[in-house]
Design an enzyme around this catalytic site. Structure first.
Site, mmCIF file in Angstrom:
data_model
loop_
_atom_site.group_PDB
_atom_site.id
_atom_site.type_symbol
_atom_site.label_atom_id
_atom_site.label_comp_id
_atom_site.label_asym_id
_atom_site.label_seq_id
_atom_site.Cartn_x
_atom_site.Cartn_y
_atom_site.Cartn_z
ATOM 1 C CB ALA A 1 -38.837 28.259 49.491
ATOM 2 N N GLY B 1 -44.007 28.168 48.401
ATOM 3 C CA GLY B 1 -43.821 29.616 48.341
ATOM 4 C C GLY B 1 -44.413 30.235 47.079
ATOM 5 C CD GLU C 1 -46.289 29.730 51.732
ATOM 6 O OE1 GLU C 1 -45.169 29.492 51.228
ATOM 7 O OE2 GLU C 1 -46.523 29.574 52.932
ATOM 8 C CD GLU D 1 -45.202 24.687 51.952
ATOM 9 O OE1 GLU D 1 -46.254 24.062 51.676
ATOM 10 O OE2 GLU D 1 -44.954 25.810 51.479
HETATM 11 N N1 DAK Z 1 -36.310 24.434 44.676
HETATM 12 C C1 DAK Z 1 -35.149 24.275 43.966
HETATM 13 N N2 DAK Z 1 -35.103 23.754 42.715
HETATM 14 C C2 DAK Z 1 -36.269 23.370 42.177
HETATM 15 C C3 DAK Z 1 -37.520 23.511 42.843
HETATM 16 C C4 DAK Z 1 -37.510 24.096 44.165
HETATM 17 N N3 DAK Z 1 -38.613 24.319 44.862
HETATM 18 N N4 DAK Z 1 -38.482 23.012 42.036
HETATM 19 C C5 DAK Z 1 -37.876 22.609 40.913
HETATM 20 N N5 DAK Z 1 -36.552 22.813 40.970
HETATM 21 C C6 DAK Z 1 -35.535 22.503 39.972
HETATM 22 C C7 DAK Z 1 -35.253 21.018 39.919
HETATM 23 O O1 DAK Z 1 -34.337 20.654 40.928
HETATM 24 C C8 DAK Z 1 -34.694 20.862 38.524
HETATM 25 O O2 DAK Z 1 -33.358 21.317 38.536
HETATM 26 P P1 DAK Z 1 -32.202 20.491 37.733
HETATM 27 O O3 DAK Z 1 -32.233 19.117 38.302
HETATM 28 O O4 DAK Z 1 -32.637 20.543 36.296
HETATM 29 O O5 DAK Z 1 -30.947 21.247 38.031
HETATM 30 C C9 DAK Z 1 -35.500 21.858 37.710
HETATM 31 O O6 DAK Z 1 -36.039 22.789 38.677
HETATM 32 C C10 DAK Z 1 -36.656 21.208 36.974
HETATM 33 O O7 DAK Z 1 -37.410 20.481 37.922
HETATM 34 P P2 DAK Z 1 -37.854 18.965 37.687
HETATM 35 O O8 DAK Z 1 -36.854 18.254 36.854
HETATM 36 O O9 DAK Z 1 -38.175 18.395 39.028
HETATM 37 O O10 DAK Z 1 -39.170 19.161 36.806
HETATM 38 P P3 DAK Z 1 -40.431 18.209 36.759
HETATM 39 O O11 DAK Z 1 -41.262 18.717 35.653
HETATM 40 O O12 DAK Z 1 -40.037 16.785 36.737
HETATM 41 O O13 DAK Z 1 -41.210 18.466 38.145
HETATM 42 C C11 DAK Z 1 -42.138 19.817 39.888
HETATM 43 C C12 DAK Z 1 -41.740 19.726 38.385
HETATM 44 C C13 DAK Z 1 -42.558 21.258 40.188
HETATM 45 C C14 DAK Z 1 -43.319 18.883 40.164
HETATM 46 C C15 DAK Z 1 -40.925 19.396 40.754
HETATM 47 O O14 DAK Z 1 -39.783 20.145 40.330
HETATM 48 C C16 DAK Z 1 -41.153 19.646 42.201
HETATM 49 O O15 DAK Z 1 -41.859 18.900 42.900
HETATM 50 N N6 DAK Z 1 -40.523 20.703 42.731
HETATM 51 C C17 DAK Z 1 -40.575 21.028 44.149
HETATM 52 C C18 DAK Z 1 -41.892 21.647 44.457
HETATM 53 C C19 DAK Z 1 -42.039 21.914 45.931
HETATM 54 O O16 DAK Z 1 -42.060 21.008 46.770
HETATM 55 N N7 DAK Z 1 -42.137 23.200 46.244
HETATM 56 C C20 DAK Z 1 -42.356 23.620 47.570
HETATM 57 C C21 DAK Z 1 -41.033 23.930 48.213
HETATM 58 S S1 DAK Z 1 -41.256 24.157 49.944
HETATM 59 C C22 DAK Z 1 -39.955 29.016 55.422
HETATM 60 C C23 DAK Z 1 -40.362 29.835 54.462
HETATM 61 C C24 DAK Z 1 -40.836 29.341 53.299
HETATM 62 C C25 DAK Z 1 -40.894 28.014 53.046
HETATM 63 C C26 DAK Z 1 -40.483 27.184 54.006
HETATM 64 C C27 DAK Z 1 -40.023 27.669 55.206
HETATM 65 N N8 DAK Z 1 -39.450 29.518 56.628
HETATM 66 C C28 DAK Z 1 -40.242 30.410 57.435
HETATM 67 C C29 DAK Z 1 -38.138 29.251 56.987
HETATM 68 C C30 DAK Z 1 -41.359 27.532 51.760
HETATM 69 C C31 DAK Z 1 -41.268 26.261 51.423
HETATM 70 C C32 DAK Z 1 -41.526 25.798 50.088
HETATM 71 O O17 DAK Z 1 -41.872 26.500 49.184
#
Ligand code: DAK
Length: 263
Positions: A63, A108, A111, A131
């Site tokens: 997400a 997400g 998921e 998460e």
């Molecule tokens: N959201 C927004 N932007 C993201 C992103 C994300 N999840 N993942 C990557 N990006 C963006 C980065 O900010 C970056 O943008 P710029 O800085 O270039 O503008 C671009 O994508 C490239 O990312 P990186 O520079 O970080 O690339 P790397 O190769 O260094 O790293 C990575 C790749 C995938 C390891 C890293 O980007 C990363 O850790 N990303 C986050 C992954 C993550 O934690 N995903 C889980 C998100 S939590 C709910 C419903 C659903 C959810 C929660 C609650 N409710 C019921 C309310 C779901 C939650 C989730 O999914």
């Protein structure tokens, strides 16, 4: 559509989440567009759907953390509902959906892949539910679908530790059915989809429904669900043509596409 690409080849449709600058992260607009795209799939002609992400780095990196970071409680609930509704629409979509996971499938992203019927991935794929490290629980069904897919113990370990796993481990624990070099992933997904699409469409849909609905209940009720869907196949053109083809030894004859409303 800004963030969704939709392509149909013969009886196979491919939906590509196309937001590569943010590694295809799911914001509200992506979820809305995905919802509309699913509603627009022509179920009279399409027999199998492939879901993938744009680029070679990421399927869906979760997400959108930027959008989520400022949500109030009420907005968080609304966002969660929007995601859950779309994911459930995918899960209960009448035709099979194959997730072709071409890189990061985090939060997400993991998921949404689990809302699909079948997951295959590229050798650079990374799965995880990060998460717990972000101060939230998985919110798009991860606590439920991961445990049902890889077993309770492995799901708990992945979710509590927030540790990512690579493609080979995802294969070992049964999260994906196969791993391919990146360039072979989509052709493999299309081949798998066309193998499915060659079978009787009503039967395939009923198989999906029987498996999904049956898993929600106990065996006595589940077997009744199967009986009903088995019975539903009879007198359809699929069943008549499928069995006639066998009896006539004409296995090459293409089964007629029957509109969904007749199922
Ligand atoms: N959201 C927004 N932007 C993201 C992103 C994300 N999840 N993942 C990557 N990006 C963006 C980065 O900010 C970056 O943008 P710029 O800085 O270039 O503008 C671009 O994508 C490239 O990312 P990186 O520079 O970080 O690339 P790397 O190769 O260094 O790293 C990575 C790749 C995938 C390891 C890293 O980007 C990363 O850790 N990303 C986050 C992954 C993550 O934690 N995903 C889980 C998100 S939590 C709910 C419903 C659903 C959810 C929660 C609650 N409710 C019921 C309310 C779901 C939650 C989730 O999914």
């Amino acid at each position: 559509m800004e963030f969704i690409l939709y392509e149909v080849k013969d009886t196979i449709a491919t939906i590509t989440i196309n937001r590569p600058k943010a590694l295809n992260a799911l914001n509200s607009q992506v979820l809305d567009e995905l919802d509309k795209t699913l509603d627009a799939v022509d179920l009279n002609t399409v027999r199998c759907l492939i879901l993938t992400g744009a680029g070679e780095k990421s399927f869906v990196a979760g997400a959108d953390i930027g959008e989520m970071s400022t949500l109030t409680k009420a907005e968080g609930e609304a966002f969660g509902k929007k995601g859950n509704d779309v994911f459930r629409k995918l899960e209960t979509f009448p035709i099979p959906v194959i997730a072709a996971v071409n890189g990061f499938a985090l939060g997400g992203g993991c998921e949404i892949s689990m809302s699909c019927d079948i997951r295959i991935c590229s050798d650079n794929a990374v799965f995880g539910q990060p998460e717990a490290g972000l101060g939230i629980t998985p919110g798009f069904g991860g606590t439920q679908r991961l445990a049902r897919t890889v077993g309770v113990g492995m799901a708990k370990q992945m979710i509590y530790t927030a540790r990512n796993i690579k493609a080979d481990e995802a294969y070992r624990i049964g999260l994906v059915n196969a791993v391919y070099p990146q360039e072979e992933l989509l052709p493999a997904a299309e081949k798998l989809a066309s193998t499915i699409a060659k079978n009787a469409p009503i039967a395939v849909r009923n198989c999906k429904k029987a498996i999904n609905d049956g898993l929600q209940t106990d065996m006595d009720k589940a077997i009744v669900i199967e009986e009903k869907l088995f019975g539903d196949c009879f007198e359809t053109e699929d069943q008549k043509a499928g069995m006639a083809n066998f009896l006539e030894k004409d296995k090459e004859k293409k089964l007629k596409v029957v509109p969904f409303k007749n199922c």
